[in-house]
Design an enzyme around this catalytic site. Sequence first.
Site, PDB file in Angstrom:
ATOM      1  N   ALA A  43       0.875  -1.188   0.000  1.00  0.00           N
ATOM      2  CA  ALA A  43       0.000   0.000   0.000  1.00  0.00           C
ATOM      3  C   ALA A  43       0.903   1.226   0.000  1.00  0.00           C
ATOM      4  O   ALA A  43       0.802   2.112   0.857  1.00  0.00           O
ATOM      5  CB  ALA A  43      -0.941  -0.007   1.204  1.00  0.00           C
ATOM      6  N   GLY A  47       6.115   8.241   1.076  1.00  0.00           N
ATOM      7  CA  GLY A  47       7.109   7.961   2.123  1.00  0.00           C
ATOM      8  C   GLY A  47       7.947   6.736   1.767  1.00  0.00           C
ATOM      9  O   GLY A  47       9.175   6.749   1.866  1.00  0.00           O
ATOM     10  N   HIS A  48       7.271   5.677   1.316  1.00  0.00           N
ATOM     11  CA  HIS A  48       8.008   4.467   0.907  1.00  0.00           C
ATOM     12  C   HIS A  48       8.914   4.762  -0.286  1.00  0.00           C
ATOM     13  O   HIS A  48      10.033   4.260  -0.372  1.00  0.00           O
ATOM     14  CB  HIS A  48       7.041   3.361   0.488  1.00  0.00           C
ATOM     15  CG  HIS A  48       6.143   2.863   1.580  1.00  0.00           C
ATOM     16  ND1 HIS A  48       4.799   3.059   1.587  1.00  0.00           N
ATOM     17  CD2 HIS A  48       6.431   2.147   2.701  1.00  0.00           C
ATOM     18  CE1 HIS A  48       4.258   2.495   2.660  1.00  0.00           C
ATOM     19  NE2 HIS A  48       5.230   1.939   3.353  1.00  0.00           N
ATOM     20  N   GLN A  72       3.198  -9.940  13.209  1.00  0.00           N
ATOM     21  CA  GLN A  72       3.266  -8.678  13.968  1.00  0.00           C
ATOM     22  C   GLN A  72       1.883  -8.092  14.250  1.00  0.00           C
ATOM     23  O   GLN A  72       1.774  -6.987  14.758  1.00  0.00           O
ATOM     24  CB  GLN A  72       4.188  -7.667  13.275  1.00  0.00           C
ATOM     25  CG  GLN A  72       3.681  -7.107  11.967  1.00  0.00           C
ATOM     26  CD  GLN A  72       4.756  -6.310  11.241  1.00  0.00           C
ATOM     27  OE1 GLN A  72       5.669  -6.872  10.655  1.00  0.00           O
ATOM     28  NE2 GLN A  72       4.656  -4.994  11.259  1.00  0.00           N
ATOM     29  N   MET A 195       2.702  10.530   6.452  1.00  0.00           N
ATOM     30  CA  MET A 195       2.155   9.582   5.480  1.00  0.00           C
ATOM     31  C   MET A 195       2.161   8.179   6.081  1.00  0.00           C
ATOM     32  O   MET A 195       3.139   7.767   6.710  1.00  0.00           O
ATOM     33  CB  MET A 195       2.969   9.604   4.199  1.00  0.00           C
ATOM     34  CG  MET A 195       2.727  10.858   3.410  1.00  0.00           C
ATOM     35  SD  MET A 195       3.397  10.717   1.756  1.00  0.00           S
ATOM     36  CE  MET A 195       3.137  12.392   1.204  1.00  0.00           C
ATOM     37  N   SER A 196       1.054   7.468   5.881  1.00  0.00           N
ATOM     38  CA  SER A 196       0.923   6.114   6.420  1.00  0.00           C
ATOM     39  C   SER A 196      -0.124   5.371   5.597  1.00  0.00           C
ATOM     40  O   SER A 196      -1.133   5.964   5.194  1.00  0.00           O
ATOM     41  CB  SER A 196       0.465   6.183   7.877  1.00  0.00           C
ATOM     42  OG  SER A 196      -0.017   4.928   8.301  1.00  0.00           O
TER      43      SER A 196
HETATM   44  O1  PAF Z   1       7.141  -0.871   8.799  1.00  0.00           O
HETATM   45  C1  PAF Z   1       6.648  -1.849   8.170  1.00  0.00           C
HETATM   46  O2  PAF Z   1       6.042  -1.693   7.116  1.00  0.00           O
HETATM   47  C2  PAF Z   1       6.800  -3.246   8.743  1.00  0.00           C
HETATM   48  O3  PAF Z   1       6.696  -3.245  10.130  1.00  0.00           O
HETATM   49  C3  PAF Z   1       8.076  -3.973   8.271  1.00  0.00           C
HETATM   50  C4  PAF Z   1       9.339  -3.287   8.782  1.00  0.00           C
HETATM   51  C5  PAF Z   1       8.114  -4.069   6.779  1.00  0.00           C
HETATM   52  C6  PAF Z   1       8.092  -5.413   8.847  1.00  0.00           C
HETATM   53  O4  PAF Z   1       6.958  -6.108   8.453  1.00  0.00           O
END
Ligand code: PAF
Length: 293
Positions: A43, A47-48, A72, A195-196
């Site tokens: 997604a 930022g990415h 997680q 951004m998220s």
């Molecule tokens: O920040 C994230 O998107 C996740 O926590 C990561 C570091 C890719 C691990 O799943």
Amino acid sequence: MTPTAAQPTCPLPILRTVEELRAQVAAWRDAGLTVALVPTMGALHEGHLGLVRRARERADRVIATVFVNPTQFAPHEDFDRYPRDEAGDAAKLASAGCHVLYTPGVRTMYPEGFATAISVGGPAEGLCGTFRPQMFGGVALVVTKLFLQALPDVAVFGEKDYQQLMVIRRFTRDLDIPVRVEGLPTVREADGLAMSSRNAYLGTGERARAPELYRALTAAAEALAQGGEADGALTAARSRIAEAGFGTIDYIELRDAETLEPVTRVTRPARLLAAAWMGKARLIDNVPVIPAG
Ligand code: PAF
């Protein structure tokens, strides 16, 4: 009739198995090239893409990973509804200059019978570690696996998840994993909202109020940088966030910028971190606090 340009079916190579990933990295190593890794859960937003661009500056070849990591998330959290868009992500990664997308399936990362856990103390304690107790163990596990699968020279993460960045630095060092971990400042919308991918959960009214989290943190950080006491600055920030329409405030805390130990007054670089709920979205943000003078 308008002529249409031929569209490539896939904008960059997509690898799904550890074998494919290792073969690709080995070919690059044979050619004397360095490799950077940008782990994500997809997604993707600007930022990415900033992480990918930084990775390009640091290495000859860039691998982005997209894997929504089940370990997680707690059972009641948003694993199932976490936004997923492989085609869109691949197009964005290609436009940012990424060379390869690695997107393994859950069974590739966690084969039948998987029985290993990693537990991190220190910077993983408190903050999100209290409110999402499963999170950093899951992050440590998946990032360690991604590091060992790709063996990159460097990996780039965003400071938006500041505690996560400190946790990753700590276990990478503690476990002698030979990967350089680099953090990049948070990329924000024009009104300051970090951004998220989870901003997609905000309704229109909520989206308009959400930047108040950043504004409250910035105002508190200024007071703290001038030598103000944490108690007063944090109480003021808490009221401002609540008045903006946030529901539960999970935490707003002042911590040492490196160890993440609690501090009450800023005498060396610190970090102000918060997590608060706006409707169905749990927003996290943080700002640096550098002592004035
Ligand atoms: O920040 C994230 O998107 C996740 O926590 C990561 C570091 C890719 C691990 O799943």
